[in-house]
Design an enzyme around this catalytic site. Structure first.
Site, PDB file in Angstrom:
ATOM      1  N   LYS A  70      -9.349  24.931  40.709  1.00 35.58           N
ATOM      2  CA  LYS A  70     -10.663  24.331  40.972  1.00 35.58           C
ATOM      3  C   LYS A  70     -11.716  25.075  40.187  1.00 35.58           C
ATOM      4  O   LYS A  70     -11.766  26.305  40.196  1.00 35.58           O
ATOM      5  CB  LYS A  70     -11.009  24.405  42.466  1.00 35.58           C
ATOM      6  CG  LYS A  70     -10.525  23.205  43.229  1.00 35.58           C
ATOM      7  CD  LYS A  70     -11.128  23.141  44.618  1.00 35.58           C
ATOM      8  CE  LYS A  70     -10.299  22.189  45.465  1.00 35.58           C
ATOM      9  NZ  LYS A  70     -10.690  22.188  46.863  1.00 35.58           N
TER      10      LYS A  70
ATOM     11  N   ASP B 118       0.076  26.025  44.907  1.00 33.36           N
ATOM     12  CA  ASP B 118      -0.389  24.676  44.606  1.00 33.36           C
ATOM     13  C   ASP B 118      -1.740  24.689  43.903  1.00 33.36           C
ATOM     14  O   ASP B 118      -1.944  23.988  42.921  1.00 33.36           O
ATOM     15  CB  ASP B 118      -0.428  23.803  45.875  1.00 33.36           C
ATOM     16  CG  ASP B 118      -1.197  24.438  47.035  1.00 33.36           C
ATOM     17  OD1 ASP B 118      -1.707  25.567  46.901  1.00 33.36           O
ATOM     18  OD2 ASP B 118      -1.278  23.795  48.101  1.00 33.36           O
TER      19      ASP B 118
ATOM     20  N   ASP C 218      -8.239  28.003  44.666  1.00 34.44           N
ATOM     21  CA  ASP C 218      -9.523  27.504  45.165  1.00 34.44           C
ATOM     22  C   ASP C 218     -10.480  28.688  45.298  1.00 34.44           C
ATOM     23  O   ASP C 218     -11.090  29.110  44.316  1.00 34.44           O
ATOM     24  CB  ASP C 218      -9.273  26.761  46.486  1.00 34.44           C
ATOM     25  CG  ASP C 218     -10.534  26.190  47.091  1.00 34.44           C
ATOM     26  OD1 ASP C 218     -11.522  26.007  46.369  1.00 34.44           O
ATOM     27  OD2 ASP C 218     -10.550  25.922  48.315  1.00 34.44           O
TER      28      ASP C 218
ATOM     29  N   ASP D  10      -2.008  18.985  51.140  1.00 29.70           N
ATOM     30  CA  ASP D  10      -2.180  18.260  52.405  1.00 29.70           C
ATOM     31  C   ASP D  10      -3.619  18.241  52.885  1.00 29.70           C
ATOM     32  O   ASP D  10      -4.450  19.066  52.483  1.00 29.70           O
ATOM     33  CB  ASP D  10      -1.349  18.916  53.503  1.00 29.70           C
ATOM     34  CG  ASP D  10      -1.946  20.268  53.943  1.00 29.70           C
ATOM     35  OD1 ASP D  10      -2.107  21.157  53.079  1.00 29.70           O
ATOM     36  OD2 ASP D  10      -2.294  20.413  55.136  1.00 29.70           O
TER      37      ASP D  10
ATOM     38  N   PHE E 171     -11.954  17.829  47.332  1.00 30.00           N
ATOM     39  CA  PHE E 171     -10.751  18.018  48.136  1.00 30.00           C
ATOM     40  C   PHE E 171      -9.685  17.010  47.711  1.00 30.00           C
ATOM     41  O   PHE E 171      -9.893  15.801  47.796  1.00 30.00           O
ATOM     42  CB  PHE E 171     -11.061  17.889  49.627  1.00 30.00           C
ATOM     43  CG  PHE E 171      -9.951  18.461  50.455  1.00 30.00           C
ATOM     44  CD1 PHE E 171      -9.816  19.833  50.606  1.00 30.00           C
ATOM     45  CD2 PHE E 171      -9.012  17.631  51.038  1.00 30.00           C
ATOM     46  CE1 PHE E 171      -8.760  20.375  51.333  1.00 30.00           C
ATOM     47  CE2 PHE E 171      -7.959  18.162  51.779  1.00 30.00           C
ATOM     48  CZ  PHE E 171      -7.832  19.533  51.923  1.00 30.00           C
ATOM     49  N   VAL E 172      -8.554  17.517  47.271  1.00 29.92           N
ATOM     50  CA  VAL E 172      -7.492  16.651  46.755  1.00 29.92           C
ATOM     51  C   VAL E 172      -6.234  16.751  47.620  1.00 29.92           C
ATOM     52  O   VAL E 172      -6.006  17.762  48.286  1.00 29.92           O
ATOM     53  CB  VAL E 172      -7.145  17.011  45.291  1.00 29.92           C
ATOM     54  CG1 VAL E 172      -8.347  16.792  44.385  1.00 29.92           C
ATOM     55  CG2 VAL E 172      -6.653  18.455  45.169  1.00 29.92           C
TER      56      VAL E 172
ATOM     57  N   GLY F 218       2.522  24.101  50.240  1.00 28.09           N
ATOM     58  CA  GLY F 218       1.848  23.317  49.217  1.00 28.09           C
ATOM     59  C   GLY F 218       2.567  23.248  47.885  1.00 28.09           C
ATOM     60  O   GLY F 218       2.431  22.277  47.148  1.00 28.09           O
TER      61      GLY F 218
ATOM     62  N   ARG G 268       1.218  15.139  51.913  1.00 24.86           N
ATOM     63  CA  ARG G 268       1.997  15.965  50.977  1.00 24.86           C
ATOM     64  C   ARG G 268       2.955  15.110  50.160  1.00 24.86           C
ATOM     65  O   ARG G 268       3.253  15.422  49.012  1.00 24.86           O
ATOM     66  CB  ARG G 268       2.816  17.019  51.737  1.00 24.86           C
ATOM     67  CG  ARG G 268       1.986  18.132  52.360  1.00 24.86           C
ATOM     68  CD  ARG G 268       2.885  19.300  52.709  1.00 24.86           C
ATOM     69  NE  ARG G 268       2.290  20.199  53.698  1.00 24.86           N
ATOM     70  CZ  ARG G 268       1.434  21.175  53.403  1.00 24.86           C
ATOM     71  NH1 ARG G 268       1.047  21.382  52.170  1.00 24.86           N
ATOM     72  NH2 ARG G 268       0.968  21.943  54.372  1.00 24.86           N
TER      73      ARG G 268
END
Ligand code: IMP
Ligand code: MG
Length: 180
Positions: free
Chosen positions: A131, A99, A102, A159, A152-153, A43, A165
């Site tokens: 997040k 990345d 979360d 991905d 969700f991004v 990521g 990606r």
């Protein structure tokens, strides 16, 4: 791919401008210490490439690969390391790049293993996205690109089932893509 995106959150130029700021801060903070970067693949691949080229200090770079998602949009709760051994970072000033922060489980597991198996002089965390939510593990980032809501991004390295990606920007994935 664009038609699967509900809305764009950060255009490529917005991301790169923010990386200029983050890199300037990291360059300052590590002016007197040599940096060892550990990037968490896959990521962080574009984030790593664009951020590190903006840091004006010598550094060494290692990559590790972990997974906790296994294809869905909810973290599975278990973090699997793809390598049996972590990079040698005894006495080093480590900056972990990921990345997105979360649930916090991935970075928590990496830090726990790093501190158990190596003796880094210091460990800091740098994430592109954070997040805004209650985390399962207590974990904060020392450097963060952008705060986002709990959606969700994808894109710019992030991905869904290994796709998207290579989108140059970050966007919210349409719900119908992952509920279909
Ligand atoms: P954690 O839940 O903080 O352990 O994050 C684990 C990993 O889940 C991150 O490194 C990402 O690879 C992935 N992840 C979490 N949220 C998202 C998202 O919104 N889009 C894509 N991947 C995500
Ligand atoms: Mg992922």
């Amino acid at each position: 791919m664009d038609q699967d995106i509900e809305r764009t959150l950060f255009h490529e130029q917005t991301i790169l401008s923010r990386l200029d700021e983050l890199a300037a801060q990291i360059t300052l903070d590590y002016a007197d210490r040599e940096l060892t970067v550990i990037a968490v693949l896959n990521g962080s691949i574009f984030f790593m490439a664009d951020l590190l080229r903006r840091i004006q200090r010598p550094l060494s770079l290692d990559c590790i690969s972990v997974s906790s998602y296994h294809g869905g949009t909810e973290s599975s709760g278990t973090v699997t390391f793809d390598q049996t051994s972590l990079p040698e970072v005894n006495g080093r000033h480590v900056l972990i790049l990921d990345d997105i922060l979360d649930t916090g489980r991935t970075l928590h597991a990496i830090c726990a293993r790093l501190n158990a198996e190596a003796h880094p002089a210091s460990v800091r965390i740098c994430v592109l996205l954070r997040k805004n939510k209650q985390r399962d593990e207590e974990m904060e980032a020392d450097y963060s690109g952008f705060d986002i809501s709990d959606e969700f991004v994808v894109g710019y390295g992030l991905d869904y089932q290994e796709r998207y990606r290579n989108l140059p920007y970050i966007g919210v994935l349409k719900r119908e893509i992952f509920t279909a």
